[in-house]
Design a protein around this motif. Structure first.
Motif, PDB file in Angstrom:
ATOM      1  N   GLU A  10       4.964   7.833  12.168  1.00 23.87           N
ATOM      2  CA  GLU A  10       4.419   8.388  13.337  1.00 23.87           C
ATOM      3  C   GLU A  10       3.216   9.555  12.928  1.00 23.87           C
ATOM      4  OE1 GLU A  10       7.509  10.860  15.390  1.00 23.87           O
ATOM      5  OE2 GLU A  10       8.523   9.281  16.073  1.00 23.87           O
ATOM      6  N   LEU A  11       3.142   9.834  11.808  1.00 26.76           N
ATOM      7  CA  LEU A  11       1.966  10.794  11.382  1.00 26.76           C
ATOM      8  C   LEU A  11       1.023   9.879  10.895  1.00 26.76           C
ATOM      9  CD1 LEU A  11       3.973  13.809   9.958  1.00 26.76           C
ATOM     10  CD2 LEU A  11       3.089  13.534  12.178  1.00 26.76           C
ATOM     11  N   GLY A  12       1.176   8.692  10.573  1.00 25.94           N
ATOM     12  CA  GLY A  12       0.451   7.772   9.771  1.00 25.94           C
ATOM     13  C   GLY A  12       0.158   8.181   8.422  1.00 25.94           C
ATOM     14  N   LEU A  13       1.068   8.237   7.616  1.00 24.30           N
ATOM     15  CA  LEU A  13       1.306   8.714   6.060  1.00 24.30           C
ATOM     16  C   LEU A  13       1.478   7.469   5.417  1.00 24.30           C
ATOM     17  CD1 LEU A  13       3.478  11.766   6.226  1.00 24.30           C
ATOM     18  CD2 LEU A  13       0.858  11.651   6.431  1.00 24.30           C
ATOM     19  N   PHE A  14       2.418   6.554   5.972  1.00 16.77           N
ATOM     20  CA  PHE A  14       2.708   4.883   5.254  1.00 16.77           C
ATOM     21  C   PHE A  14       3.112   4.294   6.062  1.00 16.77           C
ATOM     22  CE2 PHE A  14       6.712   7.345   5.258  1.00 16.77           C
ATOM     23  CZ  PHE A  14       7.673   6.298   5.070  1.00 16.77           C
ATOM     24  N   ASP A  15       3.303   2.885   5.562  1.00 15.92           N
ATOM     25  CA  ASP A  15       3.893   1.855   6.277  1.00 15.92           C
ATOM     26  C   ASP A  15       4.418   0.656   5.430  1.00 15.92           C
ATOM     27  OD1 ASP A  15       5.038   0.328   8.339  1.00 15.92           O
ATOM     28  OD2 ASP A  15       3.238   0.810   9.911  1.00 15.92           O
ATOM     29  N   THR A  16       4.818  -0.255   5.823  1.00 19.75           N
ATOM     30  CA  THR A  16       5.257  -1.612   4.953  1.00 19.75           C
ATOM     31  C   THR A  16       4.830  -2.627   5.866  1.00 19.75           C
ATOM     32  OG1 THR A  16       7.346  -1.575   6.147  1.00 19.75           O
ATOM     33  CG2 THR A  16       7.363  -0.159   4.044  1.00 19.75           C
ATOM     34  N   ASP A  17       4.720  -3.802   5.121  1.00 15.80           N
ATOM     35  CA  ASP A  17       4.425  -5.101   5.647  1.00 15.80           C
ATOM     36  C   ASP A  17       5.360  -6.068   5.003  1.00 15.80           C
ATOM     37  OD1 ASP A  17       2.985  -7.777   6.048  1.00 15.80           O
ATOM     38  OD2 ASP A  17       1.771  -6.604   7.354  1.00 15.80           O
ATOM     39  N   PRO A  18       6.068  -7.161   5.778  1.00 14.96           N
ATOM     40  CA  PRO A  18       6.927  -8.109   5.044  1.00 14.96           C
ATOM     41  C   PRO A  18       6.153  -8.940   4.046  1.00 14.96           C
ATOM     42  CG  PRO A  18       7.117  -8.223   7.538  1.00 14.96           C
ATOM     43  CD  PRO A  18       5.942  -7.179   7.255  1.00 14.96           C
ATOM     44  N   LEU A  19       4.870  -8.940   4.234  1.00 12.65           N
ATOM     45  CA  LEU A  19       4.038  -9.949   3.211  1.00 12.65           C
ATOM     46  C   LEU A  19       3.960  -9.181   1.909  1.00 12.65           C
ATOM     47  CD1 LEU A  19       1.213 -11.766   5.253  1.00 12.65           C
ATOM     48  CD2 LEU A  19       3.387 -12.808   4.423  1.00 12.65           C
ATOM     49  N   MET A  20       3.827  -7.739   2.005  1.00  6.21           N
ATOM     50  CA  MET A  20       3.997  -7.143   0.667  1.00  6.21           C
ATOM     51  C   MET A  20       5.459  -7.214   0.132  1.00  6.21           C
ATOM     52  SD  MET A  20       1.506  -3.903   1.380  1.00  6.21           S
ATOM     53  CE  MET A  20      -0.276  -4.124   1.972  1.00  6.21           C
ATOM     54  N   GLY A  21       6.418  -6.837   0.798  1.00  6.77           N
ATOM     55  CA  GLY A  21       7.820  -7.105   0.339  1.00  6.77           C
ATOM     56  C   GLY A  21       8.328  -5.680   0.735  1.00  6.77           C
ATOM     57  N   ALA A  22       9.886  -5.989   0.774  1.00  4.47           N
ATOM     58  CA  ALA A  22      10.753  -4.516   0.640  1.00  4.47           C
ATOM     59  C   ALA A  22      10.602  -3.856  -0.430  1.00  4.47           C
ATOM     60  CB  ALA A  22      12.087  -5.064   0.921  1.00  4.47           C
ATOM     61  N   GLY A  23      10.561  -2.408  -0.204  1.00  6.54           N
ATOM     62  CA  GLY A  23      10.466  -1.418  -1.107  1.00  6.54           C
ATOM     63  C   GLY A  23       9.144  -1.297  -1.849  1.00  6.54           C
ATOM     64  N   LEU A  24       7.811  -1.887  -1.071  1.00  2.00           N
ATOM     65  CA  LEU A  24       6.763  -1.901  -1.511  1.00  2.00           C
ATOM     66  C   LEU A  24       5.851  -1.179  -0.232  1.00  2.00           C
ATOM     67  CD1 LEU A  24       6.545  -5.293  -3.401  1.00  2.00           C
ATOM     68  CD2 LEU A  24       7.001  -2.744  -4.501  1.00  2.00           C
ATOM     69  N   PRO A  25       5.930   0.171  -0.026  1.00  2.00           N
ATOM     70  CA  PRO A  25       5.302   0.569   0.883  1.00  2.00           C
ATOM     71  C   PRO A  25       3.547   0.960   0.653  1.00  2.00           C
ATOM     72  CG  PRO A  25       6.423   2.206  -0.312  1.00  2.00           C
ATOM     73  CD  PRO A  25       6.859   1.115  -0.679  1.00  2.00           C
ATOM     74  N   TYR A  26       2.890   1.025   1.537  1.00  4.81           N
ATOM     75  CA  TYR A  26       1.395   1.227   1.318  1.00  4.81           C
ATOM     76  C   TYR A  26       1.028   2.700   1.970  1.00  4.81           C
ATOM     77  CZ  TYR A  26       0.699  -1.073   5.882  1.00  4.81           C
ATOM     78  OH  TYR A  26       1.030  -1.169   7.366  1.00  4.81           O
ATOM     79  N   TRP A  27       0.214   3.372   1.272  1.00  3.76           N
ATOM     80  CA  TRP A  27      -0.185   4.725   1.797  1.00  3.76           C
ATOM     81  C   TRP A  27      -1.504   4.319   2.862  1.00  3.76           C
ATOM     82  CZ3 TRP A  27       2.445   8.837   0.043  1.00  3.76           C
ATOM     83  CH2 TRP A  27       3.618   8.574  -0.797  1.00  3.76           C
ATOM     84  N   LEU A  28      -1.297   5.131   4.046  1.00  2.12           N
ATOM     85  CA  LEU A  28      -2.433   5.413   4.927  1.00  2.12           C
ATOM     86  C   LEU A  28      -3.230   6.266   4.506  1.00  2.12           C
ATOM     87  CD1 LEU A  28      -0.317   4.378   7.847  1.00  2.12           C
ATOM     88  CD2 LEU A  28      -2.072   2.904   7.060  1.00  2.12           C
ATOM     89  N   PRO A  29      -4.358   6.756   4.978  1.00  3.33           N
ATOM     90  CA  PRO A  29      -5.412   7.464   4.602  1.00  3.33           C
ATOM     91  C   PRO A  29      -4.667   9.065   4.617  1.00  3.33           C
ATOM     92  CG  PRO A  29      -6.742   6.264   6.061  1.00  3.33           C
ATOM     93  CD  PRO A  29      -5.255   5.824   6.028  1.00  3.33           C
ATOM     94  N   ASP A  30      -4.034   9.390   5.488  1.00  2.68           N
ATOM     95  CA  ASP A  30      -3.495  10.859   5.531  1.00  2.68           C
ATOM     96  C   ASP A  30      -2.359  11.125   4.707  1.00  2.68           C
ATOM     97  OD1 ASP A  30      -5.034  11.851   7.353  1.00  2.68           O
ATOM     98  OD2 ASP A  30      -3.676  11.924   8.986  1.00  2.68           O
ATOM     99  N   GLY A  31      -1.789   9.828   4.229  1.00  4.03           N
ATOM    100  CA  GLY A  31      -0.716   9.904   3.448  1.00  4.03           C
ATOM    101  C   GLY A  31      -0.980   9.796   1.941  1.00  4.03           C
ATOM    102  N   ALA A  32      -2.286   9.086   1.682  1.00  6.17           N
ATOM    103  CA  ALA A  32      -2.958   8.957   0.397  1.00  6.17           C
ATOM    104  C   ALA A  32      -3.369  10.345   0.081  1.00  6.17           C
ATOM    105  CB  ALA A  32      -4.190   8.096   0.587  1.00  6.17           C
ATOM    106  N   THR A  33      -3.959  11.231   1.073  1.00  7.21           N
ATOM    107  CA  THR A  33      -4.440  12.438   0.878  1.00  7.21           C
ATOM    108  C   THR A  33      -3.263  13.190   0.198  1.00  7.21           C
ATOM    109  OG1 THR A  33      -6.175  12.328   2.436  1.00  7.21           O
ATOM    110  CG2 THR A  33      -5.571  14.623   1.920  1.00  7.21           C
ATOM    111  N   VAL A  34      -2.127  13.405   1.055  1.00 10.62           N
ATOM    112  CA  VAL A  34      -0.871  14.394   0.691  1.00 10.62           C
ATOM    113  C   VAL A  34      -0.814  13.802  -0.869  1.00 10.62           C
ATOM    114  CG1 VAL A  34       1.376  14.643   0.952  1.00 10.62           C
ATOM    115  CG2 VAL A  34      -0.217  14.441   2.846  1.00 10.62           C
TER     116      VAL A  34
END
Length: 406
Positions: A10-34
């Motif tokens: 909800e806060l736009g910190l991280f998310d996942t994508d099936p093409l990256m795979g389970a257990g492999l989240p990516y960081w969005l800009p606000d999450g990357a800042t933290v």
């Protein structure tokens, strides 16, 4: 009660994508800042405590992990080897074998000890899909790790100092430990078969805990395969417990890698290897911070630290001036313009931002700023320079205190 998996998205910190795979989240800009602020905080904390930082590769030959003991004791949790010509290489499950090689890359003297080597480095665990979740259990881990190579008579003090460093970091981050655990071996072939090694290391860690005044519980079957450890436990929103930080005393790997130093007597001696992690994995640390603070991070960690709110279009010029000054001072600041809704709606939208600077007709005429704090407090109007000085001071001080009088 907060769940970082829902709130983090909800806060736009991280998310996942099936093409990256389970257990492999990516960081969005606000999450990357933290994440970036957290990593820089740990690096500065470690530098001040006498650590030297290194980088090491995330791959190693299978032989490396055979020497360290990971292959025989831990291979079920490792990714399969990859063929590279006539060799096999493995994604590392741990940083300690690499640091052992860095230590033995040249001759060492007792005068260099303790040698504290730290790294924020990637490692990989072949976790089963059923245990993966959000940021707490992932397959690609960014670990805050360090290894202290020291003499036998330095080991207890180094481990105790590491535990103190963990306590300091928790205070700055607003983290509460649920308990401290002395993790001991259990039955079976998972652990290195050397009773004398276990007795000595366990006695030393008990001394660390006892002299630190920390209440702790012993738990069999929770040790690393090569030695006992102190685990600092945290609890998530559902009350589930996990390990965040660790301190370990290791006699096994210095032996396996034939590590030594030249003592004052001119002879070779075996160092002790103290493993420690102040915040554990960055992923798990951020997950816990999201749940602990509900997204209202300490000001120094917040993705946006200051929001400027002109009441009407007539104050936008003043607002942009304040925004530019804040950004020049290195603050993460944004403008919430009148076309984004009513003042009340904009204040509510910025409820997680530590500092809200409101500029209305009266403030603009007097060159002042009305200050609202995230916790609901309202501060007497200040000049832009004074406001930025106060905010910058709190950010620089880190910690969880939101406001301090001049």
């Amino acid at each position: 009660m907060y769940d970082h998996r829902r709130l983090g998205r909800e806060l736009g910190l991280f998310d996942t994508d099936p093409l990256m795979g389970a257990g492999l989240p990516y960081w969005l800009p606000d999450g990357a800042t933290v994440r970036h602020e957290l990593e820089e905080y740990v690096r500065e904390l470690e530098r001040a405590a006498g650590y030297r930082h290194v980088y090491s590769p995330v791959l190693g030959k299978r032989e490396l992990y055979e020497i360290s003991g990971h292959w025989s004791h831990y291979s079920d949790d490792m990714f399969p080897p990859m063929k590279l010509g006539s060799e096999e290489v493995v994604l590392r499950p741990s940083l300690c074998p690499h640091h052992a090689l860095i230590y033995r890359s040249r001759s060492r003297s007792y005068r260099e000890l303790p040698l504290r080597i730290a790294e924020l480095g990637g490692m990989y665990r072949s976790e089963l899909s059923g245990v993966l979740g959000g940021l707490t259990r992932v397959r690609a881990i960014q670990l805050n790790d360090a290894h202290i190579f020291c003499t036998l008579d330095q080991a207890v003090e180094e481990a105790r100092t590491a535990l103190t460093l963990i306590t300091r970091a928790y205070a700055d981050l607003g983290i509460r430990a649920s308990r401290h655990r002395l993790s001991l071996p259990g039955e079976g072939g998972k652990y290195v078969a050397d009773p004398a090694l276990w007795r000595r290391a366990t006695a030393m860690l008990k001394e660390v805990l006892d002299t630190s005044g920390v209440t702790y519980e012993s738990a069999e079957g929770e040790a690393a395969f090569y030695g006992p450890k102190i685990d600092v436990q945290i609890a998530d929103a559902a009350g589930r417990e996990a390990t965040l930080s660790t301190v370990q005393i290791d006699f096994h790997q210095p032996e396996r890698f034939d590590l030594h130093y030249i003592g004052a007597d001119g002879a070779k001696h075996r160092p002790v290897m103290v493993h420690r992690s102040v915040i554990g994995s960055v992923e798990r640390a951020v997950a816990h911070l999201v749940e602990e603070h509900g997204g209202a991070f300490p000001a120094w960690l917040a993705p946006v630290q200051l929001v400027v709110l002109p009441v009407s279009e007539a104050q936008e010029g003043r607002a942009y001036d304040l925004l530019r000054l804040a950004q020049l001072q290195g603050l993460r600041a944004e403008l919430a313009a009148p076309d984004q809704g009513s003042l009340g709606a904009r204040i509510r939208a910025a409820r997680l931002v530590p500092y809200q600077a409101v500029i209305g007709e009266r403030e603009a005429a007097d060159d002042l700023v009305a200050v609202r704090l995230r916790d609901g407090r309202r501060i007497e109007p200040l000049s832009p320079a004074e406001l930025l000085h106060r905010v910058a001071a709190r950010v620089e001080a880190r910690g969880t205190v939101l406001w301090a009088d001049a």
